[in-house]
Design an enzyme around this catalytic site. Structure first.
Site, PDB file in Angstrom:
ATOM      1  N   ASP A   7      61.411  39.039  55.086  1.00  0.00           N
ATOM      2  CA  ASP A   7      60.237  39.906  55.150  1.00  0.00           C
ATOM      3  C   ASP A   7      60.532  41.175  54.352  1.00  0.00           C
ATOM      4  O   ASP A   7      61.363  41.993  54.762  1.00  0.00           O
ATOM      5  CB  ASP A   7      59.933  40.239  56.622  1.00  0.00           C
ATOM      6  CG  ASP A   7      58.645  41.029  56.767  1.00  0.00           C
ATOM      7  OD1 ASP A   7      58.213  41.671  55.779  1.00  0.00           O
ATOM      8  OD2 ASP A   7      58.079  41.021  57.867  1.00  0.00           O
ATOM      9  N   SER A  63      46.040  44.086  40.134  1.00  0.00           N
ATOM     10  CA  SER A  63      44.792  43.327  40.234  1.00  0.00           C
ATOM     11  C   SER A  63      43.632  44.031  39.536  1.00  0.00           C
ATOM     12  O   SER A  63      43.608  45.269  39.432  1.00  0.00           O
ATOM     13  CB  SER A  63      44.446  43.179  41.721  1.00  0.00           C
ATOM     14  OG  SER A  63      43.132  42.721  41.885  1.00  0.00           O
ATOM     15  N   ALA A  64      42.654  43.236  39.135  1.00  0.00           N
ATOM     16  CA  ALA A  64      41.401  43.777  38.611  1.00  0.00           C
ATOM     17  C   ALA A  64      40.669  44.590  39.678  1.00  0.00           C
ATOM     18  O   ALA A  64      39.748  45.351  39.349  1.00  0.00           O
ATOM     19  CB  ALA A  64      40.512  42.648  38.118  1.00  0.00           C
ATOM     20  N   CYS A  65      41.093  44.441  40.942  1.00  0.00           N
ATOM     21  CA  CYS A  65      40.472  45.223  42.017  1.00  0.00           C
ATOM     22  C   CYS A  65      40.763  46.716  41.890  1.00  0.00           C
ATOM     23  O   CYS A  65      40.193  47.522  42.618  1.00  0.00           O
ATOM     24  CB  CYS A  65      40.938  44.727  43.387  1.00  0.00           C
ATOM     25  SG  CYS A  65      40.169  43.179  43.865  1.00  0.00           S
ATOM     26  N   TYR A  89      42.505  46.987  49.317  1.00  0.00           N
ATOM     27  CA  TYR A  89      43.445  46.168  48.540  1.00  0.00           C
ATOM     28  C   TYR A  89      43.591  46.744  47.118  1.00  0.00           C
ATOM     29  O   TYR A  89      44.700  46.877  46.596  1.00  0.00           O
ATOM     30  CB  TYR A  89      42.929  44.728  48.524  1.00  0.00           C
ATOM     31  CG  TYR A  89      43.623  43.787  47.570  1.00  0.00           C
ATOM     32  CD1 TYR A  89      44.881  43.264  47.862  1.00  0.00           C
ATOM     33  CD2 TYR A  89      43.001  43.382  46.380  1.00  0.00           C
ATOM     34  CE1 TYR A  89      45.505  42.388  46.981  1.00  0.00           C
ATOM     35  CE2 TYR A  89      43.609  42.504  45.514  1.00  0.00           C
ATOM     36  CZ  TYR A  89      44.866  42.012  45.808  1.00  0.00           C
ATOM     37  OH  TYR A  89      45.467  41.142  44.936  1.00  0.00           O
ATOM     38  N   GLU A 131      41.230  31.839  51.222  1.00  0.00           N
ATOM     39  CA  GLU A 131      40.892  31.246  49.927  1.00  0.00           C
ATOM     40  C   GLU A 131      39.907  32.112  49.149  1.00  0.00           C
ATOM     41  O   GLU A 131      39.140  32.872  49.706  1.00  0.00           O
ATOM     42  CB  GLU A 131      40.311  29.827  50.123  1.00  0.00           C
ATOM     43  CG  GLU A 131      39.003  29.747  50.877  1.00  0.00           C
ATOM     44  CD  GLU A 131      39.166  29.739  52.387  1.00  0.00           C
ATOM     45  OE1 GLU A 131      40.233  30.103  52.903  1.00  0.00           O
ATOM     46  OE2 GLU A 131      38.182  29.398  53.069  1.00  0.00           O
ATOM     47  N   LYS A 175      33.770  23.146  49.452  1.00  0.00           N
ATOM     48  CA  LYS A 175      32.421  22.912  49.999  1.00  0.00           C
ATOM     49  C   LYS A 175      31.725  21.769  49.273  1.00  0.00           C
ATOM     50  O   LYS A 175      31.072  20.934  49.902  1.00  0.00           O
ATOM     51  CB  LYS A 175      31.580  24.195  49.891  1.00  0.00           C
ATOM     52  CG  LYS A 175      32.031  25.275  50.872  1.00  0.00           C
ATOM     53  CD  LYS A 175      31.222  26.564  50.686  1.00  0.00           C
ATOM     54  CE  LYS A 175      31.759  27.667  51.562  1.00  0.00           C
ATOM     55  NZ  LYS A 175      31.030  28.936  51.417  1.00  0.00           N
TER      56      LYS A 175
END
Ligand code: NAD
Length: 320
Positions: free
Chosen positions: A51, A116-118, A147, A189, A198
């Site tokens: 961890d 990230s693109a975030c 995030y 996901e 789906k």
């Protein structure tokens, strides 16, 4: 032969990177809090369950290592990151601060950070026909969720270690990486995997649930392209954050149609307007990455989704 540490090696990109680096002949240690779900930990030369929120574990992880690919993070799709905020910020800051410090103390030659693109500001992503985001757009900062704020903060942690202590760093801003052997159920996901699942479970003519009105746009990058771009970045001398993604913009509705065509099914869409959908539009500007790494994605969305769909269908035990 260089010794490489891949953290998050029990996860999607990390375990693919272990395989990629083994094929190139590196000695690879994988570290994660769990073993890979869809492959064997034995693909790495050594796999340690550690961890990384604990600094001693981070020191154990980097022991004897030349280069680190740091993929470890508590993360998931839009449903997960909008529901789990404090844990995402705490866990990921701890992991990244520990990894930067451990790499410095252990004399690791270079560390790669998966941003990230975030990180990009909400005010530049209000229109589905969004202008592709270039690296310099990250400031003034206004990420859409915790995030993204954590990723932006951790980019700065690595940059500060670079400036003050000469830690050698590489930073990619990933834009929606997808492909086989990524999680596709249980809540973490992302859209491509969720939609493949789906459609796979639907019968011809059935209706599936779509989050939002489906007119939100994104670009998606297949895992093999991501691995190649990441490796090139790691081996380059470029020290600033760099987009790794695709610049082909699609709406979620269009993505459903592509998957339905792959499946050979007629699929109706039920739009759930109260579900989280993130920013309205997001695309990657690849000008800089093309110039610096001579890299751009090679695998079309249709081909990538076909591979992802087939794999998810097999996992679900669906024959036809
Ligand atoms: P993933 O969730 O499949 O992998 C992350 C791994 O980190 C998991 O196996 C998890 O168990 C491990 N981990 C979590 N907490 C840990 C801890 N305390 N110590 C050790 N390991 C821990 O995610 P992924 O899609 O493979 O993403 C890899 C990295 O790339 C992450 O940092 C993610 O934020 C970043 N990223 C991914 C995408 C994408 O589209 N997949 C986009 C942008 C950024």
């Amino acid at each position: 032969m260089e010794k490489i540490l891949v953290t998050g090696a029990g996860g999607f990109i990390g375990h693919h990177m272990v395989r990629f680096l083994k094929k190139k002949g590196y000695w690879v240690r994988g570290v994660d809090i769990k073993y890979p779900e869809f492959s064997s930990p034995d693909e790495a030369d050594e796999f340690l369950l550690l961890d990384l929120r604990n600094f001693r574990n981070a020191m154990e992880a980097v022991h004897g290592i030349d280069k680190v690919y740091n993929f470890a993070a508590n993360m998931g799709g839009i449903g997960f990151i909008t529901a789990v905020k404090a844990d995402v910020m705490r866990d990921n800051v701890l992991i990244n601060v520990n990894m930067a410090e451990a790499c410095l103390r252990a004399g690791v030659k270079r560390i790669f950070f998966s941003s990230s693109a975030c990180v990009y500001p909400t005010f530049k992503q209000t229109d589905p026909q969004v202008t592709p985001l270039k690296e310099s757009d990250a400031y003034p900062a206004d990420p859409d969720n915790e995030y993204g704020w954590e990723k932006l903060y951790s980019e700065r942690v690595y940059q500060a270690y670079h400036e003050d202590y000469e830690l050698d760093i590489r930073i990619a801003r990933y834009h929606n990486i997808y492909g086989p052997e990524g999680t596709f159920e249980k809540g973490r996901e992302k859209a491509p995997a969720a939609l493949c699942r789906k459609v796979a479970l639907a019968k011809d003519g059935d209706e599936i649930e779509i989050w939002g009105d489906g007119e939100q746009t994104r670009s998606f990058c297949y895992i093999d392209d991501c691995l190649e771009g990441t490796y090139r970045l790691m081996e380059s001398d470029f020290e600033k954050p760099l987009n790794i993604g695709s610049d082909r913009l699609v709406t979620i509705n269009e993505m459903v149609d592509i998957i339905a065509k792959i499946a050979g099914k007629s699929i109706k869409k039920k739009h759930l307007l109260d579900k989280p959908q993130g920013v309205r539009g997001r695309n990657a500007d690849l000008t800089l990455v093309k110039e610096v790494l001579k890299w751009e994605p090679q695998i079309s969305l249709e081909e990538g989704l076909k591979r992802n769909y087939q794999w998810i269908k097999e996992q679900l035990g669906i024959r036809n």
